[in-house]
Design an enzyme around this catalytic site. Structure first.
Site, short mmCIF file in Angstrom:
data_model
loop_
_atom_site.label_atom_id
_atom_site.label_comp_id
_atom_site.label_asym_id
_atom_site.label_seq_id
_atom_site.Cartn_x
_atom_site.Cartn_y
_atom_site.Cartn_z
N CYS A 28 0.80 -1.23 0.00
CA CYS A 28 0.00 0.00 0.00
C CYS A 28 0.83 1.29 0.00
O CYS A 28 0.83 2.02 -0.99
CB CYS A 28 -0.95 -0.01 1.19
SG CYS A 28 -2.14 -1.36 1.12
N1 LIG Z 1 -2.58 -6.41 1.41
C1 LIG Z 1 -3.19 -5.38 1.97
O1 LIG Z 1 -2.98 -5.13 3.15
C2 LIG Z 1 -4.19 -4.54 1.19
C3 LIG Z 1 -5.05 -3.69 1.91
C4 LIG Z 1 -5.98 -2.94 1.22
C5 LIG Z 1 -6.04 -3.01 -0.18
N2 LIG Z 1 -5.19 -3.82 -0.87
C6 LIG Z 1 -5.32 -3.87 -2.33
O2 LIG Z 1 -6.02 -5.06 -2.69
C7 LIG Z 1 -5.55 -5.53 -3.96
C8 LIG Z 1 -5.05 -6.97 -3.82
O3 LIG Z 1 -3.97 -6.97 -2.90
P1 LIG Z 1 -3.50 -8.26 -2.14
O4 LIG Z 1 -2.65 -7.79 -1.03
O5 LIG Z 1 -4.65 -9.17 -1.86
O6 LIG Z 1 -2.59 -8.93 -3.27
P2 LIG Z 1 -2.07 -10.45 -3.31
O7 LIG Z 1 -0.94 -10.45 -4.25
O8 LIG Z 1 -1.92 -10.97 -1.92
O9 LIG Z 1 -3.28 -11.24 -3.93
C9 LIG Z 1 -3.76 -11.01 -5.22
C10 LIG Z 1 -4.00 -12.37 -5.86
O10 LIG Z 1 -4.56 -12.15 -7.15
C11 LIG Z 1 -4.03 -13.15 -8.02
N3 LIG Z 1 -4.21 -12.70 -9.38
C12 LIG Z 1 -3.41 -11.89 -10.11
N4 LIG Z 1 -3.95 -11.69 -11.34
C13 LIG Z 1 -5.09 -12.40 -11.37
C14 LIG Z 1 -6.07 -12.63 -12.36
N5 LIG Z 1 -5.98 -12.03 -13.57
N6 LIG Z 1 -7.10 -13.43 -12.07
C15 LIG Z 1 -7.21 -14.02 -10.87
N7 LIG Z 1 -6.30 -13.86 -9.87
C16 LIG Z 1 -5.26 -13.06 -10.13
C17 LIG Z 1 -2.60 -13.31 -7.57
O11 LIG Z 1 -2.06 -14.55 -7.98
C18 LIG Z 1 -2.72 -13.18 -6.06
O12 LIG Z 1 -2.89 -14.43 -5.43
C19 LIG Z 1 -4.45 -4.57 -4.38
O13 LIG Z 1 -5.02 -3.59 -5.21
C20 LIG Z 1 -4.01 -3.92 -3.08
O14 LIG Z 1 -3.48 -2.65 -3.25
C21 LIG Z 1 -4.27 -4.60 -0.21
#
Ligand SMILES: NC(=O)c1ccc[n+]([C@@H]2O[C@H](COP(=O)([O-])OP(=O)(O)OC[C@H]3O[C@@H](n4cnc5c(N)ncnc54)[C@H](O)[C@@H]3O)[C@@H](O)[C@H]2O)c1
Length: 422
Positions: A264
């Site tokens: 983030c």
């Molecule tokens: N981690 C945090 O603390 C947090 C908090 C708030 C918001 N976010 C936001 O949430 C979103 C996801 O973050 P995250 O931390 O869960 O990421 P992450 O990498 O942990 O998980 C995302 C998942 O999506 C999968 N993926 C990628 N492309 C894909 C596709 N085309 N189809 C299906 N699956 C696909 C990846 O393999 C991965 O497992 C981001 O935009 C991030 O900025 C994250």
């Protein structure tokens, strides 16, 4: 909406998508987790969680309910009622990379039917839901967003490891590209979290998320800069922050540290700045200044390590340095953008022999040149400097204080006066 009759597709089973999927299962929905990473699919099916806030038991219970399955094949999500897109939105070459959002929207589009609800959850710049996701879904489905199917944006505020503000307890912003979409999105999230907050439009909800994280980045940069100044002046920054924090209004305490990490803070403000430059030609001063200061912190930590060694007639080159905590935040194994790794790499460049302890980080060594070791009296005594970078609760702090030659604490976790603080 009755959960029992509805199927939810959660695209992306990561830090955000997996807790959401399991919460929807608990609320009674049938859930299909769509995850392109085959290794993650395999681990989920073996009840082997890679997300801290989700236990192996949580996974087992979800599968045992008969209402959770996971697949890498979008076609298996056919017939979904609600789809939530929680895929990564990183930076590539310093610019927003929406490839995963575009890819998953394109794959989802042929499965959208009249009455479907699609929600984007990924953090992104204002306009993504309407300008990027909507056209892809419309083109692939032949349907009209907002008319034939609902489309909205609901940013995630998950704070991995936070036991107080859990996914369900944290108020969730909900928005739609029109009023009927917003109502459909809110109806869904009202069933799985305690409290939802309606936002007038998707752009405002997208901006709200970026504002929240930019606010943190800027305030952390402010205390980081003040901490460097206070150190020069011989003033205890931690005591100053504690004192200022007693003001019951108009001040919010942030703490300095070795930099910011995770998915983030180092990334989201750049999305905002990028959009500003694209649309107005102006850069956002606060965003860039904060980013520069925070990115400079690992270098400052290394400088302080060098000074600590110099005061004992040593130099970094050839010294043995023990780093405690490599992940970007306490009690988490998340290594994404971890400033602790920047510190480690800078020390290696300067010729240090770097060893590290991190009980939260699993998997293969993060860098072959960094020797991962256990926290023992011998390790602590054998290092010229011990640096606390990430203050995991499981560390034995008494042992760290008693056995180390010299401790540099970047988190104000240790109590002894002999410890050097950021
Ligand atoms: N981690 C945090 O603390 C947090 C908090 C708030 C918001 N976010 C936001 O949430 C979103 C996801 O973050 P995250 O931390 O869960 O990421 P992450 O990498 O942990 O998980 C995302 C998942 O999506 C999968 N993926 C990628 N492309 C894909 C596709 N085309 N189809 C299906 N699956 C696909 C990846 O393999 C991965 O497992 C981001 O935009 C991030 O900025 C994250």
């Amino acid at each position: 909406m009755r959960a029992v009759q509805k199927t939810v597709a959660v695209v992306g089973q990561g830090y955000v998508g997996l807790p959401l999927a399991l919460q929807a299962v608990r609320a009674g929905f049938h859930v299909i987790g769509v995850e392109v990473n085959e290794e993650r699919v395999r681990r989920l099916r073996h009840h082997d969680s890679y997300v801290e806030d989700v236990s192996d038991l949580d996974l087992m219970n979800a599968f045992d309910s008969g209402r959770y399955r996971v697949t890498s094949d979008f076609a298996e999500a056919s017939g979904f009622d609600i789809a939530v897109i929680s895929v990564p939105t990183p930076l590539t070459d310093g610019e927003p990379d929406l490839n995963a959002v575009i890819g998953s929207s394109t794959s989802l589009a042929p499965l959208v039917k009249p009455g479907s609800v699609v929600v984007l959850e990924s953090t992104t710049y204002p306009g993504t839901t309407e300008d990027v996701v909507a056209p892809l879904l419309e083109e692939g489905s032949g349907l009209r967003a907002g008319e034939d199917f609902a489309l909205g944006y609901s940013p995630e505020r998950i704070d991995p490891g936070n036991a107080t503000w859990t996914f369900a307890r944290t108020p969730k912003l909900v928005s739609g590209i029109n009023e009927s979409s917003r109502i459909a999105v809110q109806e869904f999230f009202d069933m799985i979290v305690d409290h939802t907050v309606a936002v007038r439009g998707t752009r405002e909800a997208e901006l709200a998320k970026l504002l929240e994280n930019t606010f943190r980045s800027v305030n952390i940069a402010l205390v980081n800069e003040t901490a460097m100044f206070a150190a020069d002046m011989g003033i205890d920054i931690w005591e100053a922050i504690r004192a200022a924090g007693t003001k019951p209004f108009g001040f919010m305490a942030f703490t300095p540290g070795p930099g910011v990490g995770g998915h983030c803070l180092p990334i989201d403000p750049i999305y905002l700045d990028w959009l500003s430059r694209e649309r107005t030609g102006r850069s956002l001063g606060f965003v860039n200044l904060a980013n520069d200061i925070n990115r400079g912190m690992p270098g400052y930590v290394v400088q302080r390590i060098g000074e600590a060694l110099k005061s004992r007639d040593r130099v970094i080159d050839g010294s043995r340095v023990l780093l405690l905590g490599l992940s970007y935040k306490a009690n988490s194994g998340d290594m994404r953008e971890s400033p602790a790794m920047d510190v480690a790499l800078k020390l290696l460049e300067a010729g240090a022999r770097v060893r590290a302890v991190d009980p939260c980080v699993e998997g293969p060594p993060v860098d072959a040149r960094i020797e991962m070791v256990a926290l023992t009296e011998e390790e602590l005594a054998g290092a010229e400097v011990t640096v606390l970078l990430t203050d995991h609760d499981s560390f034995d702090y008494e042992l760290i204080e008693s056995a180390s030659q010299h401790v540099f604490d970047t988190r104000n976790r240790l109590v002894s006066h002999a410890v050097e603080r950021l």
